[in-house]
Design an enzyme around this catalytic site. Structure first.
Site, PDB file in Angstrom:
ATOM      1  N   ARG A   1      11.295   1.862   3.399  1.00 20.63           N
ATOM      2  CA  ARG A   1      10.714   1.195   4.583  1.00 20.63           C
ATOM      3  C   ARG A   1      11.730   0.179   5.043  1.00 20.63           C
ATOM      4  O   ARG A   1      12.327  -0.526   4.234  1.00 20.63           O
ATOM      5  CB  ARG A   1       9.402   0.521   4.243  1.00 20.63           C
ATOM      6  CG  ARG A   1       8.934  -0.400   5.379  1.00 20.63           C
ATOM      7  CD  ARG A   1       7.493  -0.755   5.300  1.00 20.63           C
ATOM      8  NE  ARG A   1       6.653   0.392   5.524  1.00 20.63           N
ATOM      9  CZ  ARG A   1       5.370   0.322   5.875  1.00 20.63           C
ATOM     10  NH1 ARG A   1       4.790  -0.850   6.057  1.00 20.63           N
ATOM     11  NH2 ARG A   1       4.665   1.427   6.034  1.00 20.63           N
TER      12      ARG A   1
ATOM     13  N   ARG B   1       0.816  -1.199   0.000  1.00 20.59           N
ATOM     14  CA  ARG B   1       0.000   0.000   0.000  1.00 20.59           C
ATOM     15  C   ARG B   1       0.859   1.261   0.000  1.00 20.59           C
ATOM     16  O   ARG B   1       0.685   2.151  -0.835  1.00 20.59           O
ATOM     17  CB  ARG B   1      -0.876  -0.044   1.244  1.00 20.59           C
ATOM     18  CG  ARG B   1      -1.983   0.926   1.273  1.00 20.59           C
ATOM     19  CD  ARG B   1      -2.841   0.587   2.461  1.00 20.59           C
ATOM     20  NE  ARG B   1      -3.332  -0.765   2.293  1.00 20.59           N
ATOM     21  CZ  ARG B   1      -4.453  -1.056   1.617  1.00 20.59           C
ATOM     22  NH1 ARG B   1      -5.152  -0.075   1.071  1.00 20.59           N
ATOM     23  NH2 ARG B   1      -4.849  -2.295   1.498  1.00 20.59           N
ATOM     24  N   THR B   2       1.794   1.336   0.925  1.00 21.62           N
ATOM     25  CA  THR B   2       2.649   2.524   1.008  1.00 21.62           C
ATOM     26  C   THR B   2       3.485   2.648  -0.262  1.00 21.62           C
ATOM     27  O   THR B   2       3.646   3.729  -0.811  1.00 21.62           O
ATOM     28  CB  THR B   2       3.558   2.446   2.251  1.00 21.62           C
ATOM     29  OG1 THR B   2       2.734   2.293   3.407  1.00 21.62           O
ATOM     30  CG2 THR B   2       4.380   3.711   2.406  1.00 21.62           C
TER      31      THR B   2
ATOM     32  N   HIS C   1       6.149   6.654  11.005  1.00 18.21           N
ATOM     33  CA  HIS C   1       5.566   6.499   9.671  1.00 18.21           C
ATOM     34  C   HIS C   1       4.964   7.859   9.305  1.00 18.21           C
ATOM     35  O   HIS C   1       3.747   8.021   9.219  1.00 18.21           O
ATOM     36  CB  HIS C   1       4.498   5.406   9.719  1.00 18.21           C
ATOM     37  CG  HIS C   1       3.988   4.975   8.379  1.00 18.21           C
ATOM     38  ND1 HIS C   1       4.533   5.443   7.190  1.00 18.21           N
ATOM     39  CD2 HIS C   1       2.980   4.141   8.022  1.00 18.21           C
ATOM     40  CE1 HIS C   1       3.880   4.885   6.178  1.00 18.21           C
ATOM     41  NE2 HIS C   1       2.930   4.108   6.653  1.00 18.21           N
TER      42      HIS C   1
ATOM     43  N   LYS D   1      24.533  -9.250  -0.181  1.00 17.91           N
ATOM     44  CA  LYS D   1      25.956  -9.519  -0.380  1.00 17.91           C
ATOM     45  C   LYS D   1      26.798  -8.941   0.745  1.00 17.91           C
ATOM     46  O   LYS D   1      28.023  -8.922   0.654  1.00 17.91           O
ATOM     47  CB  LYS D   1      26.417  -8.918  -1.722  1.00 17.91           C
ATOM     48  CG  LYS D   1      25.807  -9.605  -2.934  1.00 17.91           C
ATOM     49  CD  LYS D   1      26.374  -9.056  -4.236  1.00 17.91           C
ATOM     50  CE  LYS D   1      25.661  -9.661  -5.446  1.00 17.91           C
ATOM     51  NZ  LYS D   1      25.955  -8.934  -6.687  1.00 17.91           N
TER      52      LYS D   1
END
Lengths: 309, 309, 309
Positions: B101, B51-52, B129, B80
């Site tokens: 995120r 969604r974000t 957020h 890596k």
């Protein structure tokens, strides 16, 4: 139609042109930002490589083009048993140019035989990675003024590193004559390549054990990552790992205008305190890689300066 | 260069401006649809959040920009062994602005210290957020006319929900004074946050057990999801789950101009029959989130109205 | 607002229009390359399908539009327990049109009931795949001049292949009267479909065992893949697999202007030596699929020729 499967697909003149146009794109990005308007790059990563993928995606977008593709093979039709030849033929209808990374050596070559659009090899197994070579060359040109006439040290895993193999050969083609090779016994440059370099390009290859032995004389110091699992045993790894780690301290005796390069990602083979040294250009190298890829895309698509010029 | 790591990075005036510009973008999208022409957003989701991610991708595209990135970390170079600092430095060459995120609290803050382009925190663990808070505020402005002077109820998981923590603090900064807190015993607002709210902003916090106790007096009813695994035992969950479910029936006594908000996704904490009630604005909230993110992107890139104005 | 869930959602006239506009787009792509400027396609593949996804992504980009979405469901909010109805409502705020592939039959139909933007069914389980049918029809129109009046053979898995079911029905709607069905006993066309075709469209269905029996009389030869696991036992598979493989040799007696079609990907049911035969149009079929999808997108978005015309 042209493809780029290995650096030898390009003449020295073509490579020089790509480097120069790439540098012009770096200086004047706005001139080129619609060169690929309406074009689509298919970015097919049968093996993941965030960095190379993003570099191409960014290059195409900075030219005003679009990108489709996948970041790993799990979502591709290859799973349904389709041949690579069929996949490539179909992708040619969805796109105008294809970059592919593939775990199998030779896959991009095969693809180019069936493709209706230009193919760029984004790395095939341990074999070739020509756009990394272009990235290295544009960096040398920008920071050293020219591609030829340098003494260059390569340090780390010289056995498996396709980056080193491609670059050393291309530098030899450009007339560079002196290379220092610094690596553990197990990870030396393959003898077949050494023989080829000496016989075909008449270069001098000097193998040394420690970077301190040569750091004061070279113009370019090219570092690579050594993967722990490449060592024959844990004891060797622990004993040797610091020998192949570049630190600010070891840089003390290097020339003022020497440059330190690295294809990235690094793990710990370059200490973080080197990052602020003005000789460290590995991040700039990454940036320049976008611009030389932009130059390559416009060349293969025959748009932009190649058409206007 | 500015970043957005937590809502406190923005002054109240800046937040108000973002909300107003976001509403203008919502009303007049065509004015802005080339504001980010030629710009690239890197959308780095080290933890998945469809969604974000889509909200940002859509925001950038509606501004005429492009998007590169990944939807989960499996395909990234982090595998890596590359440090976050290196990843971010490199991504800055591939893009003009980064949204990330990350499961680790503080990762976006760290990233902002190494980045050559603006960083937007798209959620870091249970921590912050900030663009959800902007989304909530633009919705309140649109449907209630102003951001201050409301009595607000928060219902559900008030302990772990970073959405609630960020919003309640920001509403307190804007001068809202009365908050009703509705949650099971185990999921109450943390006492440290309660203390901070009371001491710094002089607000009134009223904890109640049932939504029916306050639904008739509040202006804004903010619902959140309660995850089953947050309860100490199955018995408690079964006993309580219907207490924290909003139904059309419970809405009967609510004010005519009250609004029901939810950050989505919902599972079953809002009954589907509430969707058609005109007080339910949670889908519109999602929509407005795209526009306030558009405003944020143009602010951080200093393009569009911020340059022209 | 219109959706495309199954071919019957379109009248014969609308289908003909889509085919004609698709062919015009194929001939004159530049006329249409900004038709969807500023529009966003959400490409939601709850089940992977590289080919269909890329075909739509490419179609949208060739119209100047943008694409968001996912290639498999693992990264979607569905994992958090969100209903399909909620996901679709939210995606409608992030995009202007949605294409979805879903493993559950009927999911796109359900989605269309909640969506604020047009939904295109990109395949739902074994049920429908209407844009494959459009792809087949545009190919027939281009290579045979018209959609009606052909005798058509279908070969392979006629039981589970939704591609065949949709196409044969649509060809019957267009007035084609004679179909040859070539398949192993276990994979015959379902009797309910046979009954429907005969009763509603008065067609003649001729079941034969070998492609050699009819290859000299048909205008269109439609091949499909037979999955090994569809056979009841290994012995049958080994015995029969070559009967359903088209080779250059078997093509010898076919009409000069017959065409061989296949929805791709193929595994080995068409020998590679057929590819160079001029009657083989399955790769062109893939290409034309992009253009008929472009036509469909502009129709559903009411942009381009549909608005200007």
């Amino acid at each position: 139609m042209r493809h780029l499967i290995e650096p030898e697909d390009l003449t020295l003149e073509e490579i020089s042109d790509l480097v120069d146009i790439g540098l012009d794109m770096y200086e004047n990005p706005r001139v080129y930002n619609k060169a690929c308007d309406g074009k689509i790059l298919a970015s097919l990563f049968f093996e993941p490589s965030t960095r190379t993928k993003f570099s191409f995606d960014s290059a195409m977008m900075r030219l005003g083009g679009n990108v489709i593709g996948f970041a790993d093979a799990n979502t591709s039709s290859a799973q349904k048993g389709e041949s690579l030849a069929d996949t490539i033929r179909v992708m040619g209808y969805y796109s105008d140019i294809i970059v592919m990374r593939h775990p199998k050596e030779g896959a991009p070559k095969l693809a180019s035989q069936y493709s209706s659009v230009p193919i760029i090899n984004g790395g095939d197994g341990g074999h070739q990675h020509p756009t990394q070579t272009l990235t290295d060359l544009i960096t040398i040109k920008k920071y050293k003024g020219h591609i030829d006439g340098h003494s260059v040290a390569f340090c780390g895993d010289l056995k498996y590193g396709r980056t080193v193999h491609s670059l050393i050969k291309t530098l030899a083609r450009f007339g560079n004559k002196k290379f220092y090779l610094i690596s553990p016994e197990e990870l030396k440059l393959p003898s077949s390549l050494k023989r080829q370099l000496i016989e075909k390009y008449d270069v001098e290859l000097i193998e040394v054990n420690y970077m301190e032995d040569v750091i004061d004389v070279v113009d370019i110091f090219y570092m690579t990552r050594i993967q722990k699992e490449r060592f024959f045993n844990e004891e060797d790894y622990l004993k040797l790992k610091n020998s192949y780690k570049l630190t600010k301290d070891k840089l003390k005796n290097a020339k003022e205008d020497m440059i330190v390069m690295h294809p990235l990602p690094r793990v710990n083979e370059i200490a973080y305190d080197v990052d602020t040294d003005k000789r460290a250009v590995y991040f700039e190298q990454t940036e320049l890689g976008v611009y030389v890829r932009m130059a390559l895309i416009t060349k293969l698509l025959e748009v932009g300066p190649y058409v206007r010029g």
